[in-house]
Design a protein around this motif. Structure first.
Motif, PDB file in Angstrom:
ATOM      1  N   SER A  31       0.821  -1.208   0.000  1.00  0.00           N
ATOM      2  CA  SER A  31       0.000   0.000   0.000  1.00  0.00           C
ATOM      3  C   SER A  31       0.856   1.259   0.000  1.00  0.00           C
ATOM      4  N   GLY A  32       2.109   1.102   0.424  1.00  0.00           N
ATOM      5  CA  GLY A  32       2.997   2.249   0.616  1.00  0.00           C
ATOM      6  C   GLY A  32       3.193   2.581   2.081  1.00  0.00           C
ATOM      7  N   GLY A  33       2.383   1.959   2.953  1.00  0.00           N
ATOM      8  CA  GLY A  33       2.472   2.214   4.379  1.00  0.00           C
ATOM      9  C   GLY A  33       3.533   1.375   5.063  1.00  0.00           C
ATOM     10  N   LYS A  34       3.735   1.651   6.346  1.00  0.00           N
ATOM     11  CA  LYS A  34       4.776   0.980   7.123  1.00  0.00           C
ATOM     12  C   LYS A  34       4.542  -0.524   7.234  1.00  0.00           C
ATOM     13  N   ASP A  35       3.268  -0.932   7.352  1.00  0.00           N
ATOM     14  CA  ASP A  35       2.958  -2.350   7.555  1.00  0.00           C
ATOM     15  C   ASP A  35       3.348  -3.184   6.338  1.00  0.00           C
ATOM     16  N   ILE A 128      -1.662 -14.519  -1.705  1.00  0.00           N
ATOM     17  CA  ILE A 128      -1.490 -13.086  -1.491  1.00  0.00           C
ATOM     18  C   ILE A 128      -1.210 -12.865  -0.009  1.00  0.00           C
ATOM     19  N   ALA A 129      -0.171 -12.116   0.294  1.00  0.00           N
ATOM     20  CA  ALA A 129       0.165 -11.817   1.687  1.00  0.00           C
ATOM     21  C   ALA A 129      -0.323 -10.423   2.049  1.00  0.00           C
ATOM     22  N   TYR A 130      -1.146 -10.362   3.100  1.00  0.00           N
ATOM     23  CA  TYR A 130      -1.595  -9.086   3.654  1.00  0.00           C
ATOM     24  C   TYR A 130      -0.753  -8.745   4.876  1.00  0.00           C
ATOM     25  N   ALA A 131      -0.602  -7.452   5.144  1.00  0.00           N
ATOM     26  CA  ALA A 131       0.298  -7.001   6.211  1.00  0.00           C
ATOM     27  C   ALA A 131      -0.428  -6.757   7.530  1.00  0.00           C
ATOM     28  N   PHE A 173       1.853 -12.067  14.711  1.00  0.00           N
ATOM     29  CA  PHE A 173       2.468 -12.022  16.033  1.00  0.00           C
ATOM     30  C   PHE A 173       3.313 -10.754  16.247  1.00  0.00           C
ATOM     31  N   VAL A 174       3.227  -9.821  15.314  1.00  0.00           N
ATOM     32  CA  VAL A 174       4.020  -8.591  15.386  1.00  0.00           C
ATOM     33  C   VAL A 174       3.140  -7.438  15.870  1.00  0.00           C
ATOM     34  N   ASN A 175       3.579  -6.740  16.912  1.00  0.00           N
ATOM     35  CA  ASN A 175       2.857  -5.570  17.401  1.00  0.00           C
ATOM     36  C   ASN A 175       3.079  -4.373  16.484  1.00  0.00           C
ATOM     37  N   GLU A 176       2.072  -3.504  16.406  1.00  0.00           N
ATOM     38  CA  GLU A 176       2.221  -2.306  15.586  1.00  0.00           C
ATOM     39  C   GLU A 176       3.377  -1.438  16.084  1.00  0.00           C
ATOM     40  N   ALA A 177       3.567  -1.381  17.394  1.00  0.00           N
ATOM     41  CA  ALA A 177       4.678  -0.595  17.935  1.00  0.00           C
ATOM     42  C   ALA A 177       6.015  -1.097  17.412  1.00  0.00           C
ATOM     43  N   ASP A 178       6.140  -2.418  17.235  1.00  0.00           N
ATOM     44  CA  ASP A 178       7.372  -2.985  16.694  1.00  0.00           C
ATOM     45  C   ASP A 178       7.527  -2.651  15.209  1.00  0.00           C
ATOM     46  N   VAL A 179       6.406  -2.609  14.485  1.00  0.00           N
ATOM     47  CA  VAL A 179       6.454  -2.201  13.075  1.00  0.00           C
ATOM     48  C   VAL A 179       6.964  -0.765  12.971  1.00  0.00           C
ATOM     49  N   ILE A 180       6.464   0.103  13.840  1.00  0.00           N
ATOM     50  CA  ILE A 180       6.916   1.498  13.848  1.00  0.00           C
ATOM     51  C   ILE A 180       8.412   1.561  14.150  1.00  0.00           C
ATOM     52  N   GLY A 181       8.852   0.763  15.122  1.00  0.00           N
ATOM     53  CA  GLY A 181      10.274   0.719  15.439  1.00  0.00           C
ATOM     54  C   GLY A 181      11.108   0.218  14.271  1.00  0.00           C
ATOM     55  N   PHE A 182      10.604  -0.780  13.569  1.00  0.00           N
ATOM     56  CA  PHE A 182      11.314  -1.320  12.404  1.00  0.00           C
ATOM     57  C   PHE A 182      11.394  -0.270  11.300  1.00  0.00           C
ATOM     58  N   PRO A 189      10.809   3.646   3.176  1.00  0.00           N
ATOM     59  CA  PRO A 189      10.304   4.778   2.385  1.00  0.00           C
ATOM     60  C   PRO A 189       8.774   4.822   2.360  1.00  0.00           C
ATOM     61  N   VAL A 190       8.177   5.127   3.494  1.00  0.00           N
ATOM     62  CA  VAL A 190       6.722   5.130   3.620  1.00  0.00           C
ATOM     63  C   VAL A 190       6.114   6.250   2.785  1.00  0.00           C
ATOM     64  N   GLU A 191       5.076   5.909   2.030  1.00  0.00           N
ATOM     65  CA  GLU A 191       4.320   6.900   1.263  1.00  0.00           C
ATOM     66  C   GLU A 191       2.959   7.052   1.928  1.00  0.00           C
ATOM     67  N   LYS A 192       2.739   8.203   2.554  1.00  0.00           N
ATOM     68  CA  LYS A 192       1.507   8.436   3.314  1.00  0.00           C
ATOM     69  C   LYS A 192       0.275   8.359   2.417  1.00  0.00           C
ATOM     70  N   SER A 193      -0.776   7.745   2.947  1.00  0.00           N
ATOM     71  CA  SER A 193      -2.017   7.633   2.199  1.00  0.00           C
ATOM     72  C   SER A 193      -2.620   9.010   1.937  1.00  0.00           C
ATOM     73  N   PRO A 194      -2.947   9.301   0.664  1.00  0.00           N
ATOM     74  CA  PRO A 194      -3.582  10.582   0.345  1.00  0.00           C
ATOM     75  C   PRO A 194      -5.110  10.526   0.460  1.00  0.00           C
ATOM     76  N   CYS A 195      -5.646   9.418   0.964  1.00  0.00           N
ATOM     77  CA  CYS A 195      -7.093   9.263   1.063  1.00  0.00           C
ATOM     78  C   CYS A 195      -7.668  10.346   1.991  1.00  0.00           C
ATOM     79  N   PRO A 196      -8.727  11.046   1.548  1.00  0.00           N
ATOM     80  CA  PRO A 196      -9.289  12.136   2.361  1.00  0.00           C
ATOM     81  C   PRO A 196      -9.967  11.684   3.646  1.00  0.00           C
TER      82      PRO A 196
END
Length: 242
Positions: A31-35, A128-131, A173-182, A189-196
Motif C-alpha cells: 500500500s505504501g504504508g509501514k505495515d 497473497i500476503a496481507y500485512a 504475532f508482530v505488534n504495531e509498535a514494533d512495526v513502527i520501530g522497524f 520509504p513510507v508513502e503516506k495515504s492521500p485518502c481524504p
C-alpha cells in the motif's frame, strides 16, 4: 525491532498456521504504508532460509489519488531484487467523484482487493500476503464485537474460492509498535495515504479505545489477543493443536 526479530516472529506465524508451502508464489500487497513495507522485508528475508522454497512479487494497486508517489518504493524493490507491479486504477475517481460515497471504505476495500486479486493471478501467484499485524487482529475483533454483536476477526489463512487464491497474514504475532520501530530503524520509504478519510474511521476510533484501555489496565491488549487464540474461531484452530 531488528530484522532478526521480525523474521523470528514471521516464521512463528508461518509455521504455526502453515502459511507457506514449497513452490508458492506470493503476491505481497504494497500500500505504501509501514505495515506492507515491513511485510516485504519479512518475506524477502524469510525466503532466503525457509525450508519451503517460495518466491514473492510486490504489487501496488494505485487508487488514483493525486500526489501518490511510488518512486522510492520502486527503488526499494530494485534494491531487494523483488519484482514490482503497479496496477493503475480510477477507484478514487469512482468512489469520491462519481458515486460520492458517504461511507467509502467498504467499497474501496472491495474494489482494491479485486484489482489486487486480478494482478496476482496475472502474475502467476497462488497466494497473497496481507500485512495485518497483531493490533489489526485485535481491532477487527473489537469492531465486530461493538458494531456487529459477534466475536470474530479475520483468520491467519483464507482460501478464496472464486479466484482460487489463498490469503495469508504472516505478521500476526508482530505488534504495531514494533512495526513502527522497524520502520524507523531501517528508514522505510513510507508513502503516506492521500485518502481524504484516512484516520477518520471506526477503526481509528477502536484503535484509540484500545490504547486508552491498555493504558488504564496494562496488559488488556495481550489478553484480548489471547482470547482470540483460545476462542476456537474459524481458521485459528491450528494454534490450538500445537
Amino acid at each position: 525491532m531488528t530484522l532478526q526479530r521480525l523474521l523470528s516472529l514471521t516464521r512463528k506465524a508461518v509455521d504455526t498456521f502453515n502459511l507457506i508451502e514449497s513452490g508458492d508464489k506470493i503476491a505481497v500487497g504494497i500500500s505504501g504504508g509501514k505495515d506492507s513495507l515491513t511485510l516485504l522485508y519479512a518475506l524477502n528475508g524469510l525466503k532466503r532460509f525457509y525450508p519451503n522454497s517460495f518466491t514473492i512479487e510486490a504489487i501496488t494497486v494505485d487508487l488514483g489519488h493525486p500526489g501518490f508517489d511510488l518512486i522510492q518504493i520502486k527503488a526499494l524493490c530494485r534494491e531487494l531484487n523483488v519484482p514490482y507491479t503497479i496496477v493503475q486504477t480510477e477507484i478514487a475517481q469512482i468512489i469520491f467523484n462519481e458515486r460520492k460515497e458517504p461511507n467509502p471504505c467498504s467499497l474501496c476495500a472491495k474494489m482494491r482487493k479485486g484489482a489486487l486479486n486480478d494482478a496476482a493471478k496475472k502474475a502467476g501467484c497462488n497466494k497473497i500476503a496481507y500485512a495485518h499485524h497483531k493490533d489489526d487482529v485485535i481491532e477487527t475483533m473489537l469492531l465486530s464485537l461493538l458494531f456487529e454483536g459477534r466475536f470474530h476477526t479475520f483468520s491467519p489463512k483464507t482460501h478464496l474460492d472464486r479466484t482460487d487464491l489463498t490469503v495469508i497474514r504472516p505478521l500476526l504475532f508482530v505488534n504495531e509498535a514494533d512495526v513502527i520501530g522497524f520502520k524507523n530503524k531501517y528508514h522505510l520509504p513510507v508513502e503516506k495515504s492521500p485518502c481524504p478519510v484516512d484516520g477518520y474511521t471506526k477503526r481509528q476510533y477502536v484503535k484509540e479505545l484500545i490504547r486508552t484501555l491498555n493504558h488504564e489496565h496494562p496488559g488488556v491488549k495481550e489478553r484480548m489477543f489471547t482470547a482470540i487464540l483460545n476462542g476456537n474461531l474459524d481458521g485459528w484452530e491450528t494454534f490450538l493443536k500445537k
